[in-house]
Write a protein that holds these residues in place. Sequence first.
Motif, short mmCIF file in Angstrom:
data_model
loop_
_atom_site.label_atom_id
_atom_site.label_comp_id
_atom_site.label_asym_id
_atom_site.label_seq_id
_atom_site.Cartn_x
_atom_site.Cartn_y
_atom_site.Cartn_z
N PHE A 72 107.89 -9.56 58.33
CA PHE A 72 107.46 -8.36 58.71
C PHE A 72 106.29 -7.69 57.49
N SER A 73 105.57 -6.84 59.16
CA SER A 73 104.18 -6.17 58.74
C SER A 73 103.96 -4.30 59.41
N ASN A 74 104.34 -3.84 58.59
CA ASN A 74 104.05 -2.99 58.54
C ASN A 74 102.68 -1.91 58.94
N PRO A 77 104.30 2.88 58.67
CA PRO A 77 105.77 2.89 58.52
C PRO A 77 106.51 4.24 59.06
#
Length: 131
Positions: A72-74, A77
């Motif tokens: 995951f890459s946020n 957010p």
Amino acid sequence: MSKVKSISTKTILFSSTMQIGDCSYIDGKSFALAIQKKSETFDSVDVHFEDYDIFKKPIYIPKSNEPIISSFSNPNPFIRVGNINIIGISTSSVIGVGNVGHARMESRVKHIREIPKKPEETPIEGSTNTT
């Protein structure tokens, strides 16, 4: 984090959930008996869920044996949503705004229709059918 401008819901029924914000677990279960009878009077009928196999059988949840690899890459957010308009949420359903760790929903419905048969036509004595 979820940001919602507005939510409008008209109806939430029968073990349904509207969850605003994070939660770890939602478990909704709805059992229903729908009985239709065609008669001049309605008599109370004593029926129980355990009288029908559909309510006794264990729920089948398939299992996945495949490995799941995720990353995951946020960078941002926030989840941003404008307006949500919902007409109805019914029979063990869920509307979730935010993170839901685990949701299990179950709905079982048994329909019973008691409609009397039409009386069979009997031929009149002495008549002939010439078609």
